[in-house]
Design a protein around this motif. Structure first.
Motif: not given
Length: 199
Positions: A108-113
């Motif tokens: 989903k194209g999200k920077l997690i950490v």
């Protein structure tokens, strides 16, 4: 919004703790996008991550790494595919970069950490607006007595000065992981409260 402090005994214990968090993140979310910038940090986080992964296998086939420190060969040795390791710069707009280069249906194209540190002057070396605030979680690793003044400023300042790390207090989830030497910058009662027993 939360900035959680955790004080651990020394830089080796800090490294083990952060490595364990990362390995569990990769296992729990096999499409993680993670940024790592620890070039100015003495805690051997990457060494401990390798040991942790050697003991507890991780499927890196869908993991994407934003590599701020030019450690591509290290991540390849961990098992991250070559095409999923991205050399990025201090000022890189991570949201745009991920949208252009990494976004998939799965992640989903999200920077997690984002895993970062401060230098002794309190510089982050990852742009706050472009690189940190877009991450779901920030792990701020700080060890060494030379960083105690930066820790003091981080704890005391409220984002109304030019001390950029204090602006992280506006982020929804920041875990500040310190060794006892760096934590000398915290007031005594606060330091005691944030020791491993309570944090």
């Amino acid at each position: 919004m939360a900035m959680n402090f955790k004080v651990l005994e020394n830089e080796h214990v800090v490294a083990e703790y952060v490595a364990d968090i990362l390995r569990k993140q990769f296992n729990n979310n096999p499409t993680t996008i993670a940024g790592l910038h620890l070039a100015k940090e003495n805690a051997p986080v990457l060494d401990e991550l390798k040991k942790n992964v050697d003991s507890h296998a991780v499927d890196f086939s869908q993991i994407n790494i934003l590599d701020y420190d030019d450690n591509k060969s290290y991540y390849e040795a961990l098992g991250v595919p070559n095409g999923q390791i991205y050399n990025v710069s201090f000022s890189e707009d991570t949201e745009s970069f991920i949208k252009d280069k990494i976004k998939t249906k799965e992640n989903k194209g999200k920077l997690i950490v984002q895993v970062v540190s401060l230098d002794a002057s309190g510089n982050l070396d990852v742009a706050l607006r472009q690189g940190l605030l877009s991450s779901r979680e920030v792990l701020l690793v700080i060890t060494g007595t030379d960083k105690k003044d930066a820790v003091k400023k981080l704890y005391e300042e409220n984002g109304k000065t030019n001390f950029e790390p204090a602006d992280l207090k506006a982020h929804r989830m920041v875990n500040v992981i310190l060794d006892e030497a760096a934590a000398e910058g915290l007031p005594e009662d606060v330091r005691q409260y944030f020791t491993a027993r309570f944090a």
